[in-house]
Design a protein around this motif. Structure first.
Motif, short mmCIF file in Angstrom:
data_model
loop_
_atom_site.label_atom_id
_atom_site.label_comp_id
_atom_site.label_asym_id
_atom_site.label_seq_id
_atom_site.Cartn_x
_atom_site.Cartn_y
_atom_site.Cartn_z
N MET A 1 56.16 36.18 50.69
CA MET A 1 55.80 36.96 49.54
C MET A 1 55.03 36.14 48.51
O MET A 1 54.22 36.69 47.79
N LEU A 2 55.30 34.87 48.44
CA LEU A 2 54.57 34.03 47.50
C LEU A 2 53.09 33.98 47.83
O LEU A 2 52.24 33.92 46.94
N VAL A 3 52.78 34.00 49.11
CA VAL A 3 51.37 33.99 49.53
C VAL A 3 50.67 35.24 49.04
O VAL A 3 49.54 35.18 48.54
N ALA A 4 51.32 36.38 49.14
CA ALA A 4 50.70 37.65 48.74
C ALA A 4 50.41 37.69 47.24
O ALA A 4 49.40 38.26 46.82
N PHE A 5 51.25 37.08 46.43
CA PHE A 5 51.06 37.18 44.99
C PHE A 5 50.26 36.03 44.37
O PHE A 5 49.58 36.22 43.37
N PHE A 6 50.34 34.84 44.94
CA PHE A 6 49.73 33.69 44.29
C PHE A 6 48.50 33.13 45.02
O PHE A 6 47.57 32.66 44.37
N ILE A 7 48.48 33.16 46.33
CA ILE A 7 47.37 32.54 47.05
C ILE A 7 46.30 33.55 47.41
O ILE A 7 45.11 33.30 47.23
N ALA A 8 46.70 34.72 47.91
CA ALA A 8 45.72 35.72 48.36
C ALA A 8 44.99 36.35 47.18
O ALA A 8 43.91 36.90 47.37
N THR A 9 45.53 36.30 45.99
CA THR A 9 44.89 36.94 44.84
C THR A 9 44.03 35.99 44.01
O THR A 9 43.65 36.33 42.89
N ASP A 10 43.70 34.85 44.54
CA ASP A 10 42.87 33.89 43.83
C ASP A 10 41.48 34.49 43.61
O ASP A 10 40.84 34.98 44.54
N TYR A 11 41.00 34.46 42.37
CA TYR A 11 39.71 35.09 42.04
C TYR A 11 38.52 34.40 42.70
O TYR A 11 37.52 35.03 43.00
N VAL A 12 38.62 33.12 42.91
CA VAL A 12 37.48 32.37 43.45
C VAL A 12 37.25 32.71 44.91
O VAL A 12 36.11 32.81 45.36
N THR A 13 38.31 32.92 45.67
CA THR A 13 38.16 33.09 47.10
C THR A 13 38.40 34.52 47.58
O THR A 13 38.38 34.77 48.78
N SER A 14 38.62 35.47 46.71
CA SER A 14 38.81 36.85 47.13
C SER A 14 37.51 37.64 46.94
O SER A 14 36.68 37.29 46.13
N PRO A 15 37.33 38.72 47.70
CA PRO A 15 36.10 39.52 47.59
C PRO A 15 35.95 40.16 46.21
O PRO A 15 36.91 40.31 45.46
N ASN A 16 34.73 40.58 45.91
CA ASN A 16 34.41 41.11 44.59
C ASN A 16 34.74 42.59 44.41
O ASN A 16 35.12 43.02 43.34
N THR A 17 34.56 43.38 45.46
CA THR A 17 34.73 44.82 45.34
C THR A 17 36.15 45.23 45.71
O THR A 17 36.83 44.54 46.47
N PRO A 18 36.62 46.37 45.19
CA PRO A 18 37.95 46.85 45.58
C PRO A 18 38.05 47.16 47.08
O PRO A 18 39.08 46.90 47.70
N THR A 19 36.99 47.69 47.67
CA THR A 19 37.01 47.95 49.11
C THR A 19 37.07 46.64 49.89
O THR A 19 37.79 46.53 50.88
N GLY A 20 36.33 45.64 49.44
CA GLY A 20 36.39 44.33 50.07
C GLY A 20 37.76 43.69 49.95
O GLY A 20 38.23 43.02 50.87
N GLN A 21 38.43 43.92 48.83
CA GLN A 21 39.78 43.38 48.65
C GLN A 21 40.77 44.05 49.59
O GLN A 21 41.69 43.41 50.09
N LEU A 22 40.57 45.36 49.86
CA LEU A 22 41.42 46.04 50.83
C LEU A 22 41.20 45.49 52.23
O LEU A 22 42.16 45.30 52.99
#
Length: 88
Positions: free
Chosen positions: A1-22
């Motif tokens: 669960m820590l990965v889902a909240f702290f690592i996967a939500t990093d702004y630098v390495t996550s996609p820009n669009t909401p569809t891309g984030q899904l």
């Protein structure tokens, strides 16, 4: 669960669009499932995040946001019947 909240939500390495984030989140979940089910490494979350971070430029390239306030064609307005009626 820590990965889902702290690592996967990093702004630098996550996609820009909401569809891309899904797509990014679904890919992470699928890779975690595959690595934990068929792999020998019990903690697949780190590898899944690294692989999806490498795929983030591809996700951003293929899932682009539309321009705000720009209508592509006038025929689209007529088709949707959004064109204002002219008074004669």
């Amino acid at each position: 669960m820590l990965v889902a909240f702290f690592i996967a939500t990093d702004y630098v390495t996550s996609p820009n669009t909401p569809t891309g984030q899904l797509v990014f989140g679904a890919g992470c979940g699928l890779l975690i499932f595959v690595i934990r089910t068929w792999g020998t490494y019990p903690e697949g979350a780190g590898f899944a995040i690294l692989l999806m971070n490498a795929a983030t430029p591809l996700i951003d390239h293929y899932i682009r946001p539309g321009f705000t306030g720009v209508i592509a064609r006038a025929s689209l307005l007529k088709f949707r019947n959004l064109e204002p009626e002219r008074k004669s």
